[in-house]
Design a protein around this motif. Structure first.
Motif, PDB file in Angstrom:
ATOM      1  N   LEU A  33      41.558  38.834  38.408  1.00  0.00           N
ATOM      2  CA  LEU A  33      41.893  40.174  37.670  1.00  0.00           C
ATOM      3  C   LEU A  33      43.594  39.958  37.308  1.00  0.00           C
ATOM      4  O   LEU A  33      43.901  40.926  36.334  1.00  0.00           O
ATOM      5  CB  LEU A  33      41.830  41.164  38.838  1.00  0.00           C
ATOM      6  CG  LEU A  33      40.455  41.399  39.223  1.00  0.00           C
ATOM      7  CD1 LEU A  33      40.350  42.663  40.286  1.00  0.00           C
ATOM      8  CD2 LEU A  33      39.523  41.850  37.778  1.00  0.00           C
ATOM      9  N   ARG A  34      44.368  39.417  37.710  1.00  0.00           N
ATOM     10  CA  ARG A  34      45.857  39.191  37.454  1.00  0.00           C
ATOM     11  C   ARG A  34      45.774  38.740  36.147  1.00  0.00           C
ATOM     12  O   ARG A  34      46.659  39.176  35.310  1.00  0.00           O
ATOM     13  CB  ARG A  34      46.418  38.527  38.531  1.00  0.00           C
ATOM     14  CG  ARG A  34      47.860  38.075  38.068  1.00  0.00           C
ATOM     15  CD  ARG A  34      48.601  37.179  39.291  1.00  0.00           C
ATOM     16  NE  ARG A  34      49.637  36.554  38.730  1.00  0.00           N
ATOM     17  CZ  ARG A  34      50.401  35.842  39.808  1.00  0.00           C
ATOM     18  NH1 ARG A  34      49.906  35.316  41.035  1.00  0.00           N
ATOM     19  NH2 ARG A  34      51.620  35.327  39.387  1.00  0.00           N
ATOM     20  N   GLN A  35      44.823  37.858  36.052  1.00  0.00           N
ATOM     21  CA  GLN A  35      44.927  37.316  34.342  1.00  0.00           C
ATOM     22  C   GLN A  35      43.975  37.916  33.299  1.00  0.00           C
ATOM     23  O   GLN A  35      44.228  37.958  32.062  1.00  0.00           O
ATOM     24  CB  GLN A  35      44.513  35.871  34.494  1.00  0.00           C
ATOM     25  CG  GLN A  35      45.215  34.926  35.549  1.00  0.00           C
ATOM     26  CD  GLN A  35      46.599  34.923  34.986  1.00  0.00           C
ATOM     27  OE1 GLN A  35      46.914  34.662  33.899  1.00  0.00           O
ATOM     28  NE2 GLN A  35      47.566  34.599  36.046  1.00  0.00           N
ATOM     29  N   HIS A  36      42.977  38.605  34.061  1.00  0.00           N
ATOM     30  CA  HIS A  36      42.120  39.527  33.118  1.00  0.00           C
ATOM     31  C   HIS A  36      41.820  40.857  33.645  1.00  0.00           C
ATOM     32  O   HIS A  36      40.891  41.280  34.203  1.00  0.00           O
ATOM     33  CB  HIS A  36      40.458  38.958  33.283  1.00  0.00           C
ATOM     34  CG  HIS A  36      40.833  37.390  32.819  1.00  0.00           C
ATOM     35  ND1 HIS A  36      40.519  36.985  31.456  1.00  0.00           N
ATOM     36  CD2 HIS A  36      41.101  36.340  33.450  1.00  0.00           C
ATOM     37  CE1 HIS A  36      40.687  35.359  31.505  1.00  0.00           C
ATOM     38  NE2 HIS A  36      40.822  35.116  32.754  1.00  0.00           N
ATOM     39  N   PRO A  37      42.944  41.841  33.294  1.00  0.00           N
ATOM     40  CA  PRO A  37      42.872  42.977  34.068  1.00  0.00           C
ATOM     41  C   PRO A  37      41.936  44.093  33.371  1.00  0.00           C
ATOM     42  O   PRO A  37      42.029  44.077  32.375  1.00  0.00           O
ATOM     43  CB  PRO A  37      44.472  43.613  34.066  1.00  0.00           C
ATOM     44  CG  PRO A  37      44.773  42.730  32.701  1.00  0.00           C
ATOM     45  CD  PRO A  37      44.361  41.417  32.917  1.00  0.00           C
ATOM     46  N   PRO A  38      40.936  44.716  34.138  1.00  0.00           N
ATOM     47  CA  PRO A  38      40.269  45.369  33.698  1.00  0.00           C
ATOM     48  C   PRO A  38      40.865  46.903  33.610  1.00  0.00           C
ATOM     49  O   PRO A  38      41.662  47.216  34.055  1.00  0.00           O
ATOM     50  CB  PRO A  38      39.133  45.697  34.637  1.00  0.00           C
ATOM     51  CG  PRO A  38      39.689  45.218  36.009  1.00  0.00           C
ATOM     52  CD  PRO A  38      40.931  44.353  35.777  1.00  0.00           C
ATOM     53  N   GLN A  39      40.140  47.842  33.055  1.00  0.00           N
ATOM     54  CA  GLN A  39      40.657  49.353  33.237  1.00  0.00           C
ATOM     55  C   GLN A  39      40.497  49.762  34.582  1.00  0.00           C
ATOM     56  O   GLN A  39      41.262  50.579  34.618  1.00  0.00           O
ATOM     57  CB  GLN A  39      39.575  50.117  32.172  1.00  0.00           C
ATOM     58  CG  GLN A  39      39.814  49.759  30.675  1.00  0.00           C
ATOM     59  CD  GLN A  39      38.877  50.419  29.693  1.00  0.00           C
ATOM     60  OE1 GLN A  39      38.186  51.569  30.122  1.00  0.00           O
ATOM     61  NE2 GLN A  39      38.536  50.075  28.325  1.00  0.00           N
ATOM     62  N   HIS A  40      39.503  49.411  35.353  1.00  0.00           N
ATOM     63  CA  HIS A  40      39.275  49.828  36.603  1.00  0.00           C
ATOM     64  C   HIS A  40      38.713  48.887  37.425  1.00  0.00           C
ATOM     65  O   HIS A  40      37.658  48.427  37.267  1.00  0.00           O
ATOM     66  CB  HIS A  40      38.591  51.234  36.522  1.00  0.00           C
ATOM     67  CG  HIS A  40      38.604  52.086  37.829  1.00  0.00           C
ATOM     68  ND1 HIS A  40      38.151  53.393  38.153  1.00  0.00           N
ATOM     69  CD2 HIS A  40      39.456  51.684  39.138  1.00  0.00           C
ATOM     70  CE1 HIS A  40      38.309  53.575  38.996  1.00  0.00           C
ATOM     71  NE2 HIS A  40      39.219  53.039  39.745  1.00  0.00           N
ATOM     72  N   PHE A  41      39.253  48.746  38.580  1.00  0.00           N
ATOM     73  CA  PHE A  41      38.495  47.555  39.655  1.00  0.00           C
ATOM     74  C   PHE A  41      38.347  48.468  40.939  1.00  0.00           C
ATOM     75  O   PHE A  41      38.951  49.069  41.454  1.00  0.00           O
ATOM     76  CB  PHE A  41      39.668  46.532  40.049  1.00  0.00           C
ATOM     77  CG  PHE A  41      39.350  45.856  41.284  1.00  0.00           C
ATOM     78  CD1 PHE A  41      38.024  44.959  41.160  1.00  0.00           C
ATOM     79  CD2 PHE A  41      40.105  45.663  42.334  1.00  0.00           C
ATOM     80  CE1 PHE A  41      37.596  44.467  42.307  1.00  0.00           C
ATOM     81  CE2 PHE A  41      39.816  44.662  43.518  1.00  0.00           C
ATOM     82  CZ  PHE A  41      38.519  44.056  43.311  1.00  0.00           C
ATOM     83  N   ILE A  42      36.884  48.529  41.073  1.00  0.00           N
ATOM     84  CA  ILE A  42      36.427  49.234  42.260  1.00  0.00           C
ATOM     85  C   ILE A  42      35.746  48.307  43.239  1.00  0.00           C
ATOM     86  O   ILE A  42      34.853  47.616  42.843  1.00  0.00           O
ATOM     87  CB  ILE A  42      35.334  50.141  41.647  1.00  0.00           C
ATOM     88  CG1 ILE A  42      35.987  51.073  40.539  1.00  0.00           C
ATOM     89  CG2 ILE A  42      34.768  51.132  42.745  1.00  0.00           C
ATOM     90  CD1 ILE A  42      35.164  52.155  40.033  1.00  0.00           C
ATOM     91  N   TYR A  43      36.126  48.434  44.520  1.00  0.00           N
ATOM     92  CA  TYR A  43      35.806  47.366  45.506  1.00  0.00           C
ATOM     93  C   TYR A  43      35.236  47.991  46.925  1.00  0.00           C
ATOM     94  O   TYR A  43      35.513  49.389  46.992  1.00  0.00           O
ATOM     95  CB  TYR A  43      36.898  46.455  45.772  1.00  0.00           C
ATOM     96  CG  TYR A  43      38.140  47.019  46.436  1.00  0.00           C
ATOM     97  CD1 TYR A  43      38.045  47.083  47.802  1.00  0.00           C
ATOM     98  CD2 TYR A  43      39.168  47.623  45.714  1.00  0.00           C
ATOM     99  CE1 TYR A  43      39.364  47.801  48.453  1.00  0.00           C
ATOM    100  CE2 TYR A  43      40.167  48.137  46.396  1.00  0.00           C
ATOM    101  CZ  TYR A  43      40.361  48.173  47.711  1.00  0.00           C
ATOM    102  OH  TYR A  43      41.432  48.538  48.574  1.00  0.00           O
ATOM    103  N   ALA A  44      34.384  47.452  47.241  1.00  0.00           N
ATOM    104  CA  ALA A  44      33.783  48.079  48.619  1.00  0.00           C
ATOM    105  C   ALA A  44      34.598  47.741  50.041  1.00  0.00           C
ATOM    106  O   ALA A  44      35.114  46.650  50.242  1.00  0.00           O
ATOM    107  CB  ALA A  44      32.507  47.394  48.954  1.00  0.00           C
ATOM    108  N   SER A  45      34.966  48.814  50.479  1.00  0.00           N
ATOM    109  CA  SER A  45      35.814  48.683  52.109  1.00  0.00           C
ATOM    110  C   SER A  45      34.549  49.347  52.772  1.00  0.00           C
ATOM    111  O   SER A  45      33.194  49.032  52.614  1.00  0.00           O
ATOM    112  CB  SER A  45      36.927  49.510  51.946  1.00  0.00           C
ATOM    113  OG  SER A  45      37.499  49.234  53.182  1.00  0.00           O
ATOM    114  N   SER A  46      34.768  49.673  53.858  1.00  0.00           N
ATOM    115  CA  SER A  46      33.925  50.192  55.147  1.00  0.00           C
ATOM    116  C   SER A  46      34.363  51.207  56.021  1.00  0.00           C
ATOM    117  O   SER A  46      35.593  50.991  56.344  1.00  0.00           O
ATOM    118  CB  SER A  46      33.471  48.947  55.746  1.00  0.00           C
ATOM    119  OG  SER A  46      32.590  49.298  56.689  1.00  0.00           O
ATOM    120  N   SER A  47      33.480  51.883  56.426  1.00  0.00           N
ATOM    121  CA  SER A  47      33.990  53.056  57.657  1.00  0.00           C
ATOM    122  C   SER A  47      34.281  52.147  58.826  1.00  0.00           C
ATOM    123  O   SER A  47      34.997  52.660  59.796  1.00  0.00           O
ATOM    124  CB  SER A  47      32.687  53.978  57.742  1.00  0.00           C
ATOM    125  OG  SER A  47      31.585  53.223  58.106  1.00  0.00           O
TER     126      SER A  47
END
Length: 331
Positions: A118-132
């Motif tokens: 992502l550092r080289q190919h940044p998107p408009q938004h990076f959405i990732y899974a965390s957890s409770s």
């Protein structure tokens, strides 16, 4: 004519990844999905999810492991996406007691590989899974994202907390807009066989005993998968800014209504039309007594609140489960 938007969905053959990719494809997105199709649980189920996605012209599948550097140097080197959804991970709290290295490889090595790409190919938004699971045995309820989460009780939870810290640092250093989502006990059709709904349903239908841990004194914030996907989709165009020093933030995403385990089982019994034979057992290592999501901040940003009640969600799950079991044994 406008070009369709492109999304990358890692873990596309997984439970939430499949449902998210399906929703994006229905909305006209082009979706590239990545999954290594590992055998942590039924590979047949993963192939069945994948087959449904492959019915869409806008879907492209890449079989790959997110911890493999070649994925980023070769396959994804020239790809561009407006949104990247990172859902691939080694899941499961209890399995992390038996196979910790799988969690380090997928959830830590794989995650930093994604961030470097992502550092080289940044998107408009990076959405990732965390957890409770990051909350561990936090006694303050409901759980809010401003609480300290420095004491997870499983390695799985520790890796998810690490993901949040890593994502924050990359957002700060390289201006990558990123949102982490702490999922709360997601269930629904095509769900994971290692989780309670399918495990219980399979045993109830066979007449086998179901294991009820902590003698039933457990509560979970059960969240129907369609509600999870709705919240994720509403976040796409709401990337964070740098108000707090980095374009990074974390939300809880859950129903916000903890359900006692015995009440959940009763609801499932009614939907299946059969009574469970319960075996009451002590608490398991790595487990927690209660989860409960405070989702006010997500609601403020997206305007969305979950719509599917437990009774509605379990009825939909049970209907799918009975149909699916006619052709597959998944648990």
């Amino acid at each position: 004519m406008n070009q369709p938007r492109r999304a990358l969905v890692t873990g596309c053959a997984g439970f939430i990844g499949y449902h998210l990719a399906e929703r994006l494809l229905q909305q006209g997105w082009q979706v590239v999905g990545i999954d290594n199709l590992n055998d942590y649980y039924s590979v047949e189920l993963k192939h069945d999810r994948l087959a449904l996605l492959q019915q869409h012209d806008g879907f492209e599948f890449i079989k790959a492991d997110i911890s493999d550097p070649q994925l980023y140097s070769d396959t994804l080197a020239q790809q561009a996406f407006s949104t990247v959804f990172h859902l691939a991970a080694q899941a499961g709290v209890r399995y992390s007691l038996e196979n910790p290295h799988a969690y380090v490889q997928s959830n830590l090595v794989g995650f930093v590989n994604i961030l470097e790409w992502l550092r080289q190919h940044p998107p408009q938004h990076f959405i990732y899974a965390s957890s409770s699971s990051v909350y561990g045995n936090n006694k303050q309820a409901p759980f809010t994202t401003d609480q300290k989460v420095d004491s997870p009780v499983s390695l799985y939870g520790a890796t998810k907390k690490s993901n949040e810290v890593m994502a924050h640092s990359y957002s700060h250093l390289f201006n990558i807009p990123a949102t982490g989502l702490r999922f709360f006990t997601v269930y629904g059709p095509l769900g994971r066989p290692d989780m309670a709904p399918i495990k219980f349903a399979s045993r109830i239908m066979r007449g086998d005993k179901i294991d009820v841990y902590n003698h039933g004194n457990l509560a979970r914030d059960f969240t129907y998968v369609d509600d999870i996907v709705e919240g994720m989709v509403r976040l796409i165009d709401k990337a964070p800014n740098t108000e707090n020093g980095a374009p990074h933030r974390v939300f809880n995403i859950g129903r916000g209504q903890p359900v006692q385990l015995l009440d959940f089982i009763k609801c499932l019994e009614q939907a299946l039309g059969r009574e469970a034979d319960k075996q009451y057992l002590p608490m398991q290592e790595g487990d927690v007594e209660r989860t409960w999501a405070d989702t006010k901040s997500l609601e403020q940003v997206t305007g969305f609140t979950p719509q599917v009640s437990l009774e509605q969600g379990i009825a939909r799950f049970a209907e799918w489960f009975k149909r699916y079991q006619e052709k597959r044994t998944i648990a």
